[in-house]
Design a protein around this motif. Structure first.
Motif, PDB file in Angstrom:
ATOM      1  N   VAL A 164       0.781  -1.424   0.223  1.00 29.42           N
ATOM      2  CA  VAL A 164      -0.093  -0.105   0.077  1.00 29.42           C
ATOM      3  C   VAL A 164       0.899   1.306   0.014  1.00 29.42           C
ATOM      4  O   VAL A 164       1.995   1.384   0.766  1.00 29.42           O
ATOM      5  CB  VAL A 164      -1.072   0.181   1.114  1.00 29.42           C
ATOM      6  N   ASN A 165       0.561   2.176  -0.941  1.00 30.32           N
ATOM      7  CA  ASN A 165       1.146   3.470  -1.059  1.00 30.32           C
ATOM      8  C   ASN A 165       0.199   4.500  -1.582  1.00 30.32           C
ATOM      9  O   ASN A 165      -0.010   4.626  -2.679  1.00 30.32           O
ATOM     10  CB  ASN A 165       2.590   3.327  -1.888  1.00 30.32           C
ATOM     11  N   GLU A 166      -0.354   5.006  -0.488  1.00 25.21           N
ATOM     12  CA  GLU A 166      -1.630   5.936  -0.789  1.00 25.21           C
ATOM     13  C   GLU A 166      -1.119   7.121  -1.490  1.00 25.21           C
ATOM     14  O   GLU A 166      -1.986   7.451  -2.506  1.00 25.21           O
ATOM     15  CB  GLU A 166      -2.304   6.443   0.708  1.00 25.21           C
ATOM     16  N   HIS A 167      -0.018   7.607  -1.165  1.00 28.09           N
ATOM     17  CA  HIS A 167       0.410   8.890  -2.120  1.00 28.09           C
ATOM     18  C   HIS A 167       0.553   8.429  -3.463  1.00 28.09           C
ATOM     19  O   HIS A 167       0.417   9.129  -4.447  1.00 28.09           O
ATOM     20  CB  HIS A 167       1.937   9.332  -1.593  1.00 28.09           C
ATOM     21  N   PHE A 168       1.280   7.294  -3.841  1.00 28.06           N
ATOM     22  CA  PHE A 168       1.215   6.732  -5.223  1.00 28.06           C
ATOM     23  C   PHE A 168       0.089   6.699  -5.795  1.00 28.06           C
ATOM     24  O   PHE A 168      -0.337   6.942  -6.928  1.00 28.06           O
ATOM     25  CB  PHE A 168       2.014   5.416  -5.022  1.00 28.06           C
ATOM     26  N   ALA A 169      -1.037   6.068  -5.033  1.00 31.50           N
ATOM     27  CA  ALA A 169      -2.356   5.798  -5.632  1.00 31.50           C
ATOM     28  C   ALA A 169      -2.876   7.021  -6.185  1.00 31.50           C
ATOM     29  O   ALA A 169      -3.504   7.074  -6.971  1.00 31.50           O
ATOM     30  CB  ALA A 169      -3.241   5.111  -4.624  1.00 31.50           C
ATOM     31  N   LYS A 170      -2.971   8.157  -5.332  1.00 27.65           N
ATOM     32  CA  LYS A 170      -3.371   9.385  -5.641  1.00 27.65           C
ATOM     33  C   LYS A 170      -2.455  10.028  -6.899  1.00 27.65           C
ATOM     34  O   LYS A 170      -3.367  10.715  -7.583  1.00 27.65           O
ATOM     35  CB  LYS A 170      -3.339  10.353  -4.137  1.00 27.65           C
ATOM     36  N   THR A 171      -1.339   9.862  -6.813  1.00 28.37           N
ATOM     37  CA  THR A 171      -0.499  10.424  -7.796  1.00 28.37           C
ATOM     38  C   THR A 171      -0.902  10.082  -9.154  1.00 28.37           C
ATOM     39  O   THR A 171      -1.031  10.640 -10.099  1.00 28.37           O
ATOM     40  CB  THR A 171       1.113  10.406  -7.780  1.00 28.37           C
TER      41      THR A 171
END
Length: 468
Positions: free
Chosen positions: A304-311
């Motif tokens: 999980v990498n929420e920042h990556f998902a949002k980007t």
């Protein structure tokens, strides 16, 4: 000691308020109040598999217990590998039409639930149509990779309806669809095609990528009218069982495609199209929903990498906007974002995951997309800022670069105001300087809050007051 929640009793109370799923939180609370409960039951509102993607709406398939035809006692188990799939396409249990393939009467074609699936778009109207058990053909159109087929698959999974999925090509003909004579153990025998099997079993027939079909698809005209069909090869009439209906998916609206994006799609006969009472146009999910789709898949994958998902979602939205405005020939689909998330879980490298997932596109497109991603990614790469105490020396002469930025040059820390943001005067080549300092790209410049400005940037003359 808290009382054990009785789902059956609660659903009975809920039926006095509504018989339609999804159900609003308000209606859940009203039903709970009639049973002496103060709030909507946590067993429903905290179950992510019941979330529709629409705020305050929850799936309660128990309202339709007349549709339950198999034991579902294990469906809510997180350990059930059949309900958690790494890819929506691989998870389907639907029938793919092949010559000579027949589904035994005892074999169920109810699709498996995808544990991390997030409903969106036309999920609710499709669910309402299939739940009604009426014969009501639906044509679902939309760009590739936006979840049309998976949506139908998961509606059937949640309503426990058998799904007969037929992948249409220009070669698909009456023999593939309705059935034909096959050589079995040295004998010629008749075998029903997937259309006939779906009719006999009251299933949902999915004509996938129907706009790839030729005129041979016209053999389905009587089927699309909800009437029986006469199989002239065996002299038998087949009438549809209750619950039988037809859905079709396509990247076009059956009018062909001239820009070369969907090669092989054809203009479908107007009489064929006219037999679909409604057409639903599926778009890509809203940004907030797409972020949820990506992060849930990352959770399933254990990376999980929420920042990556949002980007990634912001990146895809930028490219889709360019596509709609004619500035890009290609588009980033939701399916491609999921592929990137999967690659990231394998290689643990964001740039590599993106690069490998877009390599099939022309080099010019790849370069533009990578550039667009870099501009949006305000995070620091794994190797950024590890040398020189976190400061990365600029490449080339920064004095000339800084001169291009209008505004007041900041030369002393005393000139900084804590409540203001400042421009870091760097070109794209030197963006890591800004990223390492904790700056954020606002679409025009790299911006940084006054207290965060490093002394090295002040001394180098790279900080400019924002006078736009």
């Amino acid at each position: 000691m808290p009382r054990k929640f009785d789902m059956e009793k609660f659903v009975d109370a809920l039926r006095s308020i509504t018989t339609e799923s999804p159900v609003s939180r308000e209606d859940l609370t009203r039903a709970a109040n009639t049973l002496g409960m103060k709030y909507a039951p946590a067993a429903i509102v905290k179950d992510e598999n019941r979330h529709t993607g629409e705020r305050g709406m929850f799936l309660v398939p128990e309202l339709d217990n007349d549709l339950v035809v198999v034991d579902d006692s294990d469906d809510d188990s997180d350990d059930d590998s059949d309900t958690v799939a790494a890819s929506p396409v691989r998870s389907t249990a639907a029938l793919i039409a092949k010559s000579g393939q027949t589904v035994p009467d005892h074999e169920s074609l109810i699709p498996h639930k995808i544990g991390d699936y997030v409903p969106f778009g036309n999920f609710r109207p499709v669910q309402q149509i299939i739940r009604s058990q009426l014969f009501f053909p639906v044509f679902v159109t939309g760009l590739s990779g936006n979840g049309k087929t998976t949506m139908i698959d998961q509606v059937c999974a949640r309503l426990k309806r058998e799904l007969f999925r037929v992948s249409i090509t220009i070669q698909t003909d009456e023999d593939d669809l309705l059935g034909g004579f096959r050589l079995v153990n040295g004998e010629t025998v008749w075998q029903d095609g997937p259309v006939i099997q779906a009719m006999k079993r009251g299933g949902v027939l999915l004509l996938d990528e129907v706009d790839l079909a030729s005129h041979k698809i016209m053999c389905l005209q009587p089927v699309l009218e909800g009437k029986g069909i006469y199989l002239k090869k065996i002299g038998e009439r087949i009438d549809p069982a209750p619950g039988f209906t037809v859905l079709a998916t396509a990247n076009t609206k059956g009018l062909g495609n001239d820009d070369g994006q969907f090669v092989g799609t054809n203009v479908l006969n107007e009489a064929f199209l006219d037999r679909f009472p409604v057409t639903l146009e599926q778009d890509y999910p809203a940004a907030s929903t797409e972020v949820k789709i990506i992060t849930k898949r990352m959770t399933t994958l254990g990376k999980v990498n929420e920042h990556f998902a949002k980007t990634l979602v912001s990146w895809a939205s930028t490219i889709r906007k360019a596509y709609r405005e004619g500035a890009s020939e290609y588009i980033v689909t939701t399916r491609r974002l999921l592929n990137i998330a999967e690659a990231y879980s394998i290689f643990d490298d964001k740039k590599k995951a993106i690069s490998m997932s877009i390599t099939r596109f022309p080099q010019e497109t790849q370069d533009a997309w990578i550039s667009a991603y870099d501009k949006l990614d305000d995070g620091m790469d794994d190797t950024d800022g590890k040398a020189n105490g976190g400061f990365i020396p600029p490449k080339g002469s920064m004095a000339s670069t800084a001169a291009k930025f209008k505004g007041t040059r900041i030369t002393n820390r005393e000139d900084l105001q804590s409540g203001n943001s400042y421009i870091i005067a760097v070109d794209y080549e030197n963006r890591n300087i800004a990223k390492t300092a904790g700056a954020r790209f606002d679409g025009d410049f790299w911006m940084i809050a006054g207290p965060l400005v490093p002394d090295e940037l002040i001394e180098g003359g790279y900080i400019v007051a924002d006078h736009r």
